[in-house]
Write an enzyme that holds these catalytic residues in place. Structure first.
Site: not given
Lengths: 424, 424
Positions: B251, B229, B412, B319-320, B206, B353, B183, B407, B121, B254
């Site tokens: 950062q 982020s 088995h 994250e960073h 999003n 990045d 979708q 068991e 995506y 963003h």
């Protein structure tokens, strides 16, 4: 058990169970209660669902000791051998951090670290399986996870079974929470006064456990949502129908939703296996369950060629695949999707369920298309390492700024361009 | 930007965005529509949400060719260098299947295979980032995924931007679906007449995209749900405040939800960095976004010691993480949780990045506790291999049957015990 000729119109897939709206709402309410009320919430829910009032949420030292008294040496030997084999296989999965070094001084790599905390869910009641504990705890331990919290619902006396406690003790698990269902999952995901918040929850459970795991996914990591268990036995005209039938039934006895399927190039073997299944079913202790599973989800597909049979196997992407054929090793390269592949007539599924070493927590219901057996990898995570030299930086600075500006991110470009300028 | 003295009462965690009930319902309705109506459903939803009627759902050869005309050579050079570096780093992640062989003939192992289909995506509009495409497509290609379907929402002319098309073309991506939002995720997860069902969906989006990915998880695999982020800059008294400020702002620009945090042992550097952030903010094109981010989610924490600072970093699990300190390599072993670790003053975040090679798809919002940068591993899966010899089988058969009976799984045990008996 129906014998079906394979053709393009045979549908081999099943939908995933997603729970009713009522079940989902109930799980949400349970999670909220544990988040709000902590230990007391957990105790209230255990009283409500398991019918027992607990003073202590965790298994005591005395309970461990008691369990050994009720456990025979023969069983202990078997568990210890299994633990040894499973540890040995999982040790081979350990990966090292790695680093590349360039002449200009740049270093790039991946640092691999274990999770700090893992939570292992072990179902209660009759399905309290020692093998579940071994297969979930050993990869976590092998990865180096220092804090493992096991959780399992207590019986009406507030106890866990000796088999569960002895297996946990043999593995060195010291923290066992007496809780089950969505409340146990919530406690592990969010923590309470006495339960530490974990980083990942693994282990099988009923629909409430599955829905709770899905609901907390993101807050913590989870293993895959386990669907009903499946086996596909691939057979040719060399296959022994009695072996095949026994293996199909070992899957079918798990659960009425289990699926036991044969795909074969031989109609004769198909018919003989069908007859063997009926014979062997007759005196199974779990006959009713196995019979329902075979009736509703069992099938024998007859293929015109081995290639067509393999195509069907890849489409099924089974949790367990037995290559019960003349030359199983020659076929291995063609199998694209399967959780575990059992080769030849000595590799009956129970060998892998308990003893061989590879994990029995496997992707179910066709998810072998994209997921893997539980492994040491699942209890580690990676961090990228980026250590740039001045030389490499200067060589690439313009390109970095160019891409940043292509993306409209001016501050990114400036963070690069400010470098090398004198300090104000 | 507040300067805060670290102590036990400072809370460093944020909750995960889980969407409103209305958003969740809307996502469920969209998924249902795509499952029921296929391509036509996708077209209807694209008309509704993106305001364009599409005849063709996929990008045509002509559109690829057209895109190159609107794209300059300088930018193409930069992209090609980045692609080379990213491919080179990801190739080092490729893992081999492995097998152990015992003297008695038993073989155990793990077979590693790529996924058949991956869906990527790519967000549309201004956030149509070439780097997103490189970072998602390259690990899939390196893993050996043969079918990669990219999807991105078209603009009101039914087009994608030249930067997106050229990047995809340079990577050899031939299937680009013009669809966005829930979708697009639904089409990839369930397939339509013209969109093949994929095995895994990755890429940012999003809240609707995030909710849709969560909803289809299990049907297909997904990467982690991306949160906002973050960067954490670890500083000592050797840190250049202008570098630190520039990196924090890269950062912050963003997204208003982005978080830019400094943890430092030096109150002087804290104050100088605060001042630099204000100065550098003044003429940033994305000043409003960066300012809101800094105001609401930015902070400078002052620690009494480097150990206390490192503890805060591990709690943040950023994250960073930039180790913008005197001796970054000495500290690497103490960092337990971070998506990517940038060492030293040449390793500004934008280096990672776009250019260095490691993936920029990283665990956000504290999930570095349990998850990893996107990698080749994410586009492969493992199958266990179990090939038992007769000797090994006979040696362990009794133990396997013993555990099976422990068991309560008699079928088995019988599947094991039927072996070695003569055929009837």
């Amino acid at each position: 058990m129906n014998i079906i000729q394979l053709d393009e119109n045979v549908s081999l897939t099943r939908d995933l169970e997603s729970g009713t709206e009522k079940q989902q709402d109930s799980v949400q309410a349970i999670i909220r209660k544990v988040r709000e009320k902590g230990d007391q919430g957990l105790k209230d829910l255990t009283e409500m669902y398991d019918g027992v009032q607990l003073d202590e949420l965790f298994v005591s030292e005395e309970e461990y000791a008691e369990a050994y008294k009720d456990f025979d040496d023969r069983s202990l030997d078997a568990l210890q051998r299994a633990i040894g084999n499973i540890r040995s296989f999982h040790k081979k999965q350990i990966r090292q951090s790695w680093m590349t070094t360039e002449e200009d001084g740049t270093m790039l790599g991946q640092k691999i670290t274990p999770l700090d905390y893992a939570g292992v869910y072990v179902p209660g009641g009759k399905a309290a399986y020692p093998s579940t504990i071994m297969m979930n705890v050993i990869p976590a331990q092998t990865a180096g996870v220092r804090n493992i919290i096991m959780t399992s619902p207590p019986n009406q006396d507030g106890k866990l079974t000796p088999a569960v406690l002895v297996t946990a003790a043999e593995l060195g698990v010291t923290h066992i929470l007496k809780a089950g269902g969505a409340q146990a999952v919530a406690a592990l995901a969010y923590g309470t006064e006495s339960v530490p918040r974990v980083d990942k929850i693994t282990g099988p459970g009923n629909i409430y456990v599955a829905l709770a795991k899905r609901a907390v996914f993101g807050q913590v990591d989870i293993d895959m949502i386990a669907g009903p268990s499946e086996i596909v036995v691939l057979a040719d005209d060399s296959t022994r129908p009695d072996y095949a039938a026994a293996d199909l039934l070992s899957q079918a006895e798990h659960d009425e939703m289990s699926s036991a399927v044969m795909v074969t190039t031989s109609r004769t073997i198909a018919e003989k296996t069908k007859a063997e299944v009926e014979t062997q079913l007759a005196d199974l202790p779990r006959k009713e369950i196995a019979e329902a599973s075979i009736k509703n989800h069992g099938a024998i597909y007859v293929a015109d060629s081995l290639d067509e049979a393999v195509e069907a196997v890849n489409e099924l992407a089974p949790e367990h695949l037995e290559l019960l054929i003349q030359d199983p090793h020659a076929l291995l390269g063609k199998i694209r999707h399967a959780g575990a592949i059992f080769l030849g007539s000595n590799s009956s599924e129970p060998v892998g369920d308990y003893m061989a070493g590879p994990n029995h927590v496997l992707p179910t219901n066709g998810t072998a298309r994209f997921s893997s057996p539980l492994s040491v990898d699942d209890f580690t995570k990676k961090s990228s390492i980026i250590s740039y030299s001045e030389q490499a930086f200067l060589q690439e600075a313009d390109d970095i700024a160019a891409i940043a500006r292509m993306e409209g991110l001016e501050a990114h470009a400036r963070a690069v361009e400010i470098r090398g300028k004198g300090e104000k």
